[in-house]
Design a protein around this motif. Sequence first.
Motif, PDB file in Angstrom:
ATOM      1  N   LEU A 173      -5.625  16.946 -70.152  1.00 45.50           N
ATOM      2  CA  LEU A 173      -6.981  17.273 -70.580  1.00 45.50           C
ATOM      3  C   LEU A 173      -7.018  17.615 -72.065  1.00 45.50           C
ATOM      4  O   LEU A 173      -7.886  17.128 -72.801  1.00 45.50           O
ATOM      5  CB  LEU A 173      -7.522  18.445 -69.760  1.00 45.50           C
ATOM      6  CG  LEU A 173      -8.912  18.970 -70.162  1.00 45.50           C
ATOM      7  CD1 LEU A 173      -9.966  17.899 -69.909  1.00 45.50           C
ATOM      8  CD2 LEU A 173      -9.250  20.232 -69.369  1.00 45.50           C
ATOM      9  N   TYR A 174      -6.064  18.431 -72.501  1.00 44.40           N
ATOM     10  CA  TYR A 174      -6.023  18.819 -73.908  1.00 44.40           C
ATOM     11  C   TYR A 174      -5.766  17.618 -74.809  1.00 44.40           C
ATOM     12  O   TYR A 174      -6.293  17.524 -75.914  1.00 44.40           O
ATOM     13  CB  TYR A 174      -4.966  19.897 -74.138  1.00 44.40           C
ATOM     14  CG  TYR A 174      -5.534  21.289 -74.076  1.00 44.40           C
ATOM     15  CD1 TYR A 174      -5.747  22.036 -75.221  1.00 44.40           C
ATOM     16  CD2 TYR A 174      -5.896  21.850 -72.846  1.00 44.40           C
ATOM     17  CE1 TYR A 174      -6.307  23.305 -75.159  1.00 44.40           C
ATOM     18  CE2 TYR A 174      -6.450  23.114 -72.774  1.00 44.40           C
ATOM     19  CZ  TYR A 174      -6.653  23.838 -73.931  1.00 44.40           C
ATOM     20  OH  TYR A 174      -7.210  25.083 -73.869  1.00 44.40           O
ATOM     21  N   THR A 175      -4.975  16.686 -74.328  1.00 45.35           N
ATOM     22  CA  THR A 175      -4.686  15.486 -75.116  1.00 45.35           C
ATOM     23  C   THR A 175      -5.903  14.578 -75.207  1.00 45.35           C
ATOM     24  O   THR A 175      -6.239  14.077 -76.281  1.00 45.35           O
ATOM     25  CB  THR A 175      -3.518  14.698 -74.485  1.00 45.35           C
ATOM     26  OG1 THR A 175      -2.382  15.550 -74.394  1.00 45.35           O
ATOM     27  CG2 THR A 175      -3.152  13.492 -75.326  1.00 45.35           C
ATOM     28  N   GLN A 176      -6.581  14.381 -74.087  1.00 48.63           N
ATOM     29  CA  GLN A 176      -7.751  13.502 -74.056  1.00 48.63           C
ATOM     30  C   GLN A 176      -8.903  14.065 -74.872  1.00 48.63           C
ATOM     31  O   GLN A 176      -9.568  13.341 -75.612  1.00 48.63           O
ATOM     32  CB  GLN A 176      -8.203  13.280 -72.613  1.00 48.63           C
ATOM     33  CG  GLN A 176      -7.253  12.429 -71.788  1.00 48.63           C
ATOM     34  CD  GLN A 176      -7.679  12.328 -70.343  1.00 48.63           C
ATOM     35  OE1 GLN A 176      -8.366  13.202 -69.809  1.00 48.63           O
ATOM     36  NE2 GLN A 176      -7.275  11.252 -69.689  1.00 48.63           N
ATOM     37  N   LYS A 177      -9.141  15.353 -74.747  1.00 47.06           N
ATOM     38  CA  LYS A 177     -10.266  15.988 -75.440  1.00 47.06           C
ATOM     39  C   LYS A 177      -9.898  16.465 -76.842  1.00 47.06           C
ATOM     40  O   LYS A 177     -10.747  16.891 -77.598  1.00 47.06           O
ATOM     41  CB  LYS A 177     -10.774  17.190 -74.618  1.00 47.06           C
ATOM     42  CG  LYS A 177     -11.245  16.836 -73.218  1.00 47.06           C
ATOM     43  CD  LYS A 177     -12.449  15.912 -73.252  1.00 47.06           C
ATOM     44  CE  LYS A 177     -12.969  15.648 -71.848  1.00 47.06           C
ATOM     45  NZ  LYS A 177     -14.137  14.744 -71.844  1.00 47.06           N
ATOM     46  N   LYS A 178      -8.577  16.386 -77.138  1.00 44.29           N
ATOM     47  CA  LYS A 178      -8.068  16.827 -78.434  1.00 44.29           C
ATOM     48  C   LYS A 178      -8.442  18.291 -78.734  1.00 44.29           C
ATOM     49  O   LYS A 178      -8.791  18.658 -79.833  1.00 44.29           O
ATOM     50  CB  LYS A 178      -8.574  15.908 -79.554  1.00 44.29           C
ATOM     51  CG  LYS A 178      -8.182  14.443 -79.349  1.00 44.29           C
ATOM     52  CD  LYS A 178      -8.489  13.618 -80.560  1.00 44.29           C
ATOM     53  CE  LYS A 178      -8.211  12.141 -80.345  1.00 44.29           C
ATOM     54  NZ  LYS A 178      -6.856  11.848 -79.895  1.00 44.29           N
ATOM     55  N   TYR A 179      -8.396  19.109 -77.682  1.00 46.70           N
ATOM     56  CA  TYR A 179      -8.604  20.538 -77.864  1.00 46.70           C
ATOM     57  C   TYR A 179      -7.424  21.138 -78.624  1.00 46.70           C
ATOM     58  O   TYR A 179      -6.309  20.646 -78.542  1.00 46.70           O
ATOM     59  CB  TYR A 179      -8.714  21.257 -76.510  1.00 46.70           C
ATOM     60  CG  TYR A 179      -9.926  20.892 -75.688  1.00 46.70           C
ATOM     61  CD1 TYR A 179     -11.161  20.672 -76.281  1.00 46.70           C
ATOM     62  CD2 TYR A 179      -9.824  20.782 -74.307  1.00 46.70           C
ATOM     63  CE1 TYR A 179     -12.265  20.349 -75.509  1.00 46.70           C
ATOM     64  CE2 TYR A 179     -10.926  20.458 -73.526  1.00 46.70           C
ATOM     65  CZ  TYR A 179     -12.145  20.239 -74.138  1.00 46.70           C
ATOM     66  OH  TYR A 179     -13.225  19.920 -73.376  1.00 46.70           O
ATOM     67  N   LYS A 180      -7.688  22.205 -79.316  1.00 48.55           N
ATOM     68  CA  LYS A 180      -6.625  22.968 -79.950  1.00 48.55           C
ATOM     69  C   LYS A 180      -6.455  24.267 -79.166  1.00 48.55           C
ATOM     70  O   LYS A 180      -7.429  24.908 -78.791  1.00 48.55           O
ATOM     71  CB  LYS A 180      -6.949  23.269 -81.415  1.00 48.55           C
ATOM     72  CG  LYS A 180      -6.990  22.034 -82.303  1.00 48.55           C
ATOM     73  CD  LYS A 180      -5.645  21.334 -82.307  1.00 48.55           C
ATOM     74  CE  LYS A 180      -5.697  20.058 -83.136  1.00 48.55           C
ATOM     75  NZ  LYS A 180      -4.423  19.301 -83.047  1.00 48.55           N
ATOM     76  N   ILE A 181      -5.218  24.617 -78.932  1.00 46.65           N
ATOM     77  CA  ILE A 181      -4.954  25.811 -78.136  1.00 46.65           C
ATOM     78  C   ILE A 181      -4.368  26.901 -79.015  1.00 46.65           C
ATOM     79  O   ILE A 181      -3.427  26.672 -79.764  1.00 46.65           O
ATOM     80  CB  ILE A 181      -4.001  25.480 -76.962  1.00 46.65           C
ATOM     81  CG1 ILE A 181      -3.881  26.671 -76.016  1.00 46.65           C
ATOM     82  CG2 ILE A 181      -2.639  25.025 -77.444  1.00 46.65           C
ATOM     83  CD1 ILE A 181      -3.251  26.323 -74.680  1.00 46.65           C
ATOM     84  N   ASP A 182      -4.971  28.107 -78.947  1.00 45.42           N
ATOM     85  CA  ASP A 182      -4.438  29.244 -79.697  1.00 45.42           C
ATOM     86  C   ASP A 182      -3.769  30.201 -78.711  1.00 45.42           C
ATOM     87  O   ASP A 182      -3.800  29.988 -77.499  1.00 45.42           O
ATOM     88  CB  ASP A 182      -5.540  29.949 -80.500  1.00 45.42           C
ATOM     89  CG  ASP A 182      -6.719  30.381 -79.633  1.00 45.42           C
ATOM     90  OD1 ASP A 182      -6.498  30.738 -78.454  1.00 45.42           O
ATOM     91  OD2 ASP A 182      -7.863  30.365 -80.128  1.00 45.42           O
ATOM     92  N   LYS A 183      -3.180  31.246 -79.228  1.00 44.36           N
ATOM     93  CA  LYS A 183      -2.411  32.171 -78.383  1.00 44.36           C
ATOM     94  C   LYS A 183      -3.295  32.869 -77.347  1.00 44.36           C
ATOM     95  O   LYS A 183      -2.879  33.069 -76.201  1.00 44.36           O
ATOM     96  CB  LYS A 183      -1.699  33.217 -79.263  1.00 44.36           C
ATOM     97  CG  LYS A 183      -0.592  32.643 -80.130  1.00 44.36           C
ATOM     98  CD  LYS A 183       0.548  32.097 -79.294  1.00 44.36           C
ATOM     99  CE  LYS A 183       1.670  31.555 -80.152  1.00 44.36           C
ATOM    100  NZ  LYS A 183       2.760  30.934 -79.328  1.00 44.36           N
ATOM    101  N   ASP A 184      -4.512  33.251 -77.745  1.00 42.10           N
ATOM    102  CA  ASP A 184      -5.407  33.925 -76.807  1.00 42.10           C
ATOM    103  C   ASP A 184      -5.806  33.002 -75.657  1.00 42.10           C
ATOM    104  O   ASP A 184      -5.827  33.410 -74.493  1.00 42.10           O
ATOM    105  CB  ASP A 184      -6.672  34.416 -77.532  1.00 42.10           C
ATOM    106  CG  ASP A 184      -6.398  35.592 -78.452  1.00 42.10           C
ATOM    107  OD1 ASP A 184      -5.373  36.274 -78.247  1.00 42.10           O
ATOM    108  OD2 ASP A 184      -7.190  35.821 -79.382  1.00 42.10           O
TER     109      ASP A 184
END
Length: 199
Positions: A173-184
């Motif tokens: 999902l993160y790859t497809q939507k190109k979300y960025k993930i932070d520590k929180d």
Amino acid sequence: MNVMNNDSMKDSIKEKILLVAERLFASKGYDAVGVQEIVVESGVTKPTLYYYFECKQGVLEAIIEQKGTRLIQTTRKISARYTGDFFHIVSDLIEAQIQFAEENPDFFRIHCTLLNAPENSIPHEVYKHTAKALYEIIFDLFQKATSVFGNMKGKEELYSTLFFNNMTTLAMLYTQKKYKIDKDTLYQITHSILYGFAD
């Protein structure tokens, strides 16, 4: 010198075929891609592909050997660091899975497809050892965690399978939507996935 140049050229041709096939398998699926399409897009002949890989299945096997092995090594390396801090190891696994998916989007799409390939199909047969190795690493981690979280005892297979599937889906999902993930966000995701497993 000529031998070295020849070896480099062979490696370059092989790598080009693998990259093209990886992209095609990811976008269309293994069964929908023919050898002719791979060679045309790679700019090589069929005999060249057969020389290096013997057949289309050999191309898929080479991709898995290259990228699947790397995914196993990454997963095993992180899991091996477990010394009782289950939450942080799980968090590290999720983060590493997302990072791997971002760095290898075509292969990760293939990975997700092959995990769900029909039994007795060529893709399933080719990928079953890689899939088993990945599942066993996670299962082993959950087994070790039962010494701290006794309520997981007897449910390690269920929980490890759920976690593995959730982690894989999340990374895709993160790859497809190109979300960025932070520590929180990672903390919240980890807590959400583990809620009920180790409470």
